[in-house]
Scaffold this active site. Structure first.
Site, mmCIF file in Angstrom:
data_model
loop_
_atom_site.group_PDB
_atom_site.id
_atom_site.type_symbol
_atom_site.label_atom_id
_atom_site.label_comp_id
_atom_site.label_asym_id
_atom_site.label_seq_id
_atom_site.Cartn_x
_atom_site.Cartn_y
_atom_site.Cartn_z
ATOM 1 N N LYS A 189 8.592 -44.186 36.155
ATOM 2 C CA LYS A 189 8.676 -44.486 37.530
ATOM 3 C C LYS A 189 6.970 -44.723 37.724
ATOM 4 O O LYS A 189 6.365 -44.064 37.469
ATOM 5 C CB LYS A 189 9.437 -43.580 38.325
ATOM 6 C CG LYS A 189 9.660 -44.318 39.874
ATOM 7 C CD LYS A 189 10.949 -44.733 39.829
ATOM 8 C CE LYS A 189 11.353 -45.406 40.983
ATOM 9 N NZ LYS A 189 12.946 -46.013 40.890
ATOM 10 N N ASP A 235 11.580 -51.451 43.381
ATOM 11 C CA ASP A 235 12.270 -50.132 44.115
ATOM 12 C C ASP A 235 11.805 -50.424 45.506
ATOM 13 O O ASP A 235 11.450 -51.734 45.744
ATOM 14 C CB ASP A 235 11.814 -49.033 43.584
ATOM 15 C CG ASP A 235 12.656 -47.522 44.104
ATOM 16 O OD1 ASP A 235 13.590 -47.606 43.478
ATOM 17 O OD2 ASP A 235 12.195 -47.099 45.099
ATOM 18 N N VAL A 239 19.239 -52.587 48.040
ATOM 19 C CA VAL A 239 20.589 -52.139 47.766
ATOM 20 C C VAL A 239 21.639 -52.032 48.645
ATOM 21 O O VAL A 239 22.929 -52.677 48.429
ATOM 22 C CB VAL A 239 20.268 -50.658 47.089
ATOM 23 C CG1 VAL A 239 21.344 -49.857 46.964
ATOM 24 C CG2 VAL A 239 19.221 -50.489 46.380
HETATM 25 P P1 NDP Z 1 14.075 -51.949 50.105
HETATM 26 O O1 NDP Z 1 12.764 -51.808 49.957
HETATM 27 O O2 NDP Z 1 14.830 -53.185 49.777
HETATM 28 O O3 NDP Z 1 14.806 -51.273 51.159
HETATM 29 C C1 NDP Z 1 14.517 -49.626 51.434
HETATM 30 C C2 NDP Z 1 15.434 -49.394 52.782
HETATM 31 O O4 NDP Z 1 15.076 -48.048 53.062
HETATM 32 C C3 NDP Z 1 14.562 -50.074 53.850
HETATM 33 O O5 NDP Z 1 15.585 -50.131 54.756
HETATM 34 C C4 NDP Z 1 13.469 -48.858 54.260
HETATM 35 O O6 NDP Z 1 12.749 -49.078 55.253
HETATM 36 C C5 NDP Z 1 14.340 -47.735 54.113
HETATM 37 N N1 NDP Z 1 13.340 -46.540 53.933
HETATM 38 C C6 NDP Z 1 12.642 -46.259 52.991
HETATM 39 N N2 NDP Z 1 11.927 -45.432 53.292
HETATM 40 C C7 NDP Z 1 12.107 -44.799 54.420
HETATM 41 C C8 NDP Z 1 12.021 -43.544 55.067
HETATM 42 N N3 NDP Z 1 11.228 -42.714 54.931
HETATM 43 N N4 NDP Z 1 13.010 -43.405 56.216
HETATM 44 C C9 NDP Z 1 13.742 -44.272 56.666
HETATM 45 N N5 NDP Z 1 14.128 -45.462 56.142
HETATM 46 C C10 NDP Z 1 13.419 -45.730 55.008
HETATM 47 O O7 NDP Z 1 14.331 -50.914 48.803
HETATM 48 P P2 NDP Z 1 15.675 -50.780 48.058
HETATM 49 O O8 NDP Z 1 16.722 -51.478 48.525
HETATM 50 O O9 NDP Z 1 15.377 -51.306 46.654
HETATM 51 O O10 NDP Z 1 15.797 -49.245 47.708
HETATM 52 C C11 NDP Z 1 16.548 -48.453 48.431
HETATM 53 C C12 NDP Z 1 16.961 -46.963 47.734
HETATM 54 O O11 NDP Z 1 17.771 -47.307 46.417
HETATM 55 C C13 NDP Z 1 15.800 -46.254 47.062
HETATM 56 O O12 NDP Z 1 16.259 -44.964 47.239
HETATM 57 C C14 NDP Z 1 15.563 -46.878 45.767
HETATM 58 O O13 NDP Z 1 14.941 -45.836 44.916
HETATM 59 C C15 NDP Z 1 17.045 -46.884 45.359
HETATM 60 N N6 NDP Z 1 17.204 -47.918 44.153
HETATM 61 C C16 NDP Z 1 16.999 -48.877 44.235
HETATM 62 C C17 NDP Z 1 17.300 -49.675 43.064
HETATM 63 C C18 NDP Z 1 16.773 -51.308 42.858
HETATM 64 O O14 NDP Z 1 17.402 -52.033 41.943
HETATM 65 N N7 NDP Z 1 16.227 -51.832 43.809
HETATM 66 C C19 NDP Z 1 17.923 -49.344 41.790
HETATM 67 C C20 NDP Z 1 18.326 -48.054 42.052
HETATM 68 C C21 NDP Z 1 18.157 -47.144 43.289
HETATM 69 P P3 NDP Z 1 11.069 -49.039 55.602
HETATM 70 O O15 NDP Z 1 10.649 -49.906 54.037
HETATM 71 O O16 NDP Z 1 10.761 -49.318 56.548
HETATM 72 O O17 NDP Z 1 10.952 -47.391 55.148
HETATM 73 O O1 2IT Z 2 15.908 -46.456 40.783
HETATM 74 C C1 2IT Z 2 16.171 -47.406 39.895
HETATM 75 O O2 2IT Z 2 17.138 -47.377 39.297
HETATM 76 C C2 2IT Z 2 15.553 -48.580 40.139
HETATM 77 N N1 2IT Z 2 14.706 -48.924 41.115
HETATM 78 C C3 2IT Z 2 15.674 -49.695 39.266
HETATM 79 C C4 2IT Z 2 14.837 -49.690 37.832
HETATM 80 C C5 2IT Z 2 14.916 -50.852 36.750
HETATM 81 O O3 2IT Z 2 14.063 -50.704 36.127
HETATM 82 O O4 2IT Z 2 15.522 -51.767 37.215
#
Ligand code: NDP
Ligand code: 2IT
Length: 446
Positions: free
Chosen positions: A126, A166, A241
């Site tokens: 990561k 992410d 997500v």
């Molecule tokens: P995005 O940047 O697309 O969205 C993240 C969301 O979470 C936003 O709404 C963001 O708002 C909010 N957020 C982040 N930090 C905080 C905080 N401290 N308090 C409140 N809201 C918060 O990210 P993703 O959708 O890609 O990721 C969301 C989650 O899913 C994370 O935990 C990530 O690790 C996990 N994930 C993502 C994957 C992927 O493929 N993208 C795969 C597996 C898991 P803001 O930015 O304004 O804080």
């Molecule tokens: O937390 C996760 O699994 C991700 N942000 C996706 C990682 C990836 O390599 O697609």
């Protein structure tokens, strides 16, 4: 807790002070593994767990860049290469002001187990930066990404370490990072996933994490003879997500009644559907970081500073960030009759929250199992890149669905085998661990 597990957690805390999220992730996993370590003393004597909590390496670097006003800025960049026993390091990059070493170590640690569960050959890593994309122009983001990759490129590669998106890193950032990697290496390769469709990206990768979460929830509900159709769903976040999860849940006939952001949550009793789902992408692209925009646009109630867990729903899908659902939230969901909590984010529930769900014997799945569809589809993107070939969306979606089915089956069967049926936390941790641990034993003292 056994004396051994207790002393391991104490060691991790002593050696890694000020990393509470890393301590939390290690504690959750090692507690689940007690029963395995009892049955298999060879893991203990080979110090497999002691090795797994120590990253293969940590890369930390300065990222200097110039903003639109001509001012100099300096951020910190990271890449944690946690474990490559079963394949090259694989995992996302997070750009968010809260990013620090401990948060990325917890995410890299979780990624090792998650990637192991996907059935694909990927190790765990990561990375990211404390760069805040909020309010930045495209050109500022580009300059930042170019500077970030100017250091990172020497540490990654399609057979070494393959970053992806992410929080704060989506298609735009992956494009800028890829362009800079290509310039520096003169190599067009699958070094990153989540690429644009016309230059090596996979169909369904943008949707994959959210789709996978809903496929996993469907499998969980099926074990109790329940369908997701007609169910009320609370989702947190409004990012990548959350968007994929809303799309799929709605398509399957559920009604998603909440979204959230750092500013609060919206309650849309009619359901997030149609143009409202498209508006989620606009909100994200605006870089305003405000879910209140949704409330203003669609005239629904907005609750500033609150999480959505007080709303009465059947299913909860936390899709925002770590520790966004605590014991009080868990009790509220349970009191309101919630039957299934399926995590889209990484470690969104605190240890006390998890305990509340497990004690209540509802369907509860940890992110490392239910959000693995994102990285699994990244693995499918890598396969397509290696073959110099692209699969149609139906093929990728079919494989994603099969992988989520298999992960679910593995969790259920492993939990049953170790005498804790229905406990997805233990099932996921043990199954994820065994594959990596056995590979480490096979490969000698590494
Ligand atoms: P995005 O940047 O697309 O969205 C993240 C969301 O979470 C936003 O709404 C963001 O708002 C909010 N957020 C982040 N930090 C905080 C905080 N401290 N308090 C409140 N809201 C918060 O990210 P993703 O959708 O890609 O990721 C969301 C989650 O899913 C994370 O935990 C990530 O690790 C996990 N994930 C993502 C994957 C992927 O493929 N993208 C795969 C597996 C898991 P803001 O930015 O304004 O804080
Ligand atoms: O937390 C996760 O699994 C991700 N942000 C996706 C990682 C990836 O390599 O697609």
């Amino acid at each position: 807790m056994s004396e051994y597990v207790n002393s391991l957690i104490t060691l991790v805390k002593t050696k890694n002070p000020s990393e509470p999220e890393f301590h939390q992730a290690v504690q959750e996993v090692t507690e689940s593994l007690e029963i395995v370590l009892e049955r298999h003393p060879e893991y203990r004597s080979a110090k497999i767990l002691e090795r797994m909590v120590e990253p293969d390496r940590v890369i930390m670097f300065r990222v200097p860049w110039i903003d639109d006003q001509g001012e100099f800025n300096v951020n910190r960049g990271f890449r944690i290469q946690m474990n490559n026993a079963i394949g090259p390091y694989k995992g996302g990059l997070r750009f968010h002001p809260s990013v620090n070493l401990g948060i990325l170590k917890f995410l890299a640690f979780e990624q090792v187990f998650k990637n192991s569960l996907t059935t694909l050959p990927m190790g765990g890593g990561k990375g990211g930066s404390d760069f805040d994309p909020k309010g930045k122009s495209d050109m500022e983001v580009m300059r930042f990404c170019q500077s970030f990759m100017t250091e990172l490129f020497r540490h990654v590669g399609p057979d070494i370490d393959i970053p992806a998106g992410d929080i704060g890193v989506g298609a735009r950032e992956i494009g800028y990072l890829f362009g800079q990697y290509k310039r520096l290496t003169r190599e067009f390769s699958g070094v990153l996933t989540g690429k644009g469709l016309s230059w090596g990206g996979s169909r369904i990768r943008p949707e994959a994490t959210g789709f996978g979460v809903v496929y996993f929830a469907q499998e969980m509900l099926k074990t109790r003879g329940i369908s997701i159709e007609g169910k009320k769903v609370a989702i947190s976040g409004f990012g990548n997500v959350a968007w994929g999860a809303v799309l799929k849940a709605t398509e399957l006939g559920a009604t998603v009644v909440t979204l959230s952001g750092p500013d609060g949550f919206v309650h849309d009793e009619q359901g997030v559907k149609g143009e409202k789902i498209a508006f989620m992408l606009e909100m994200r692209a605006s870089a305003r970081d405000s879910v209140q925009d949704y409330a203003t646009r669609f005239k629904v109630p907005f609750y500033p500073g609150k999480h959505p867990w007080s709303v009465k729903v059947d299913v909860a899908l936390p899709c925002a960030t770590q520790n966004e659902l605590n014991a009080g939230d868990a009790r509220e969901l349970l009191a309101n009759g919630c039957i299934c909590v399926c995590e889209g984010a990484n470690m969104p529930t605190t240890l006390e929250g998890v305990k509340a769900f497990l004690d209540a014997n509802i369907l509860y799945s940890p992110g490392k199992a239910s959000n693995a569809g994102g990285v699994a589809t990244s693995g499918l993107e890598m396969s397509q890149n290696s073959m110099r070939f692209t699969w149609p969306p139906e093929e990728v979606d079919h494989r994603l669905r099969q992988i989520m089915h298999d992960i679910h089956h593995t969790c259920v069967e492993t939990a049953r085998e170790y005498g804790i049926p229905g406990n997805y936390v233990t099932g996921a941790n043990i199954a994820g661990f065994l594959k990596v641990a056995n590979a480490m034993l096979d490969q000698g003292l590494v």
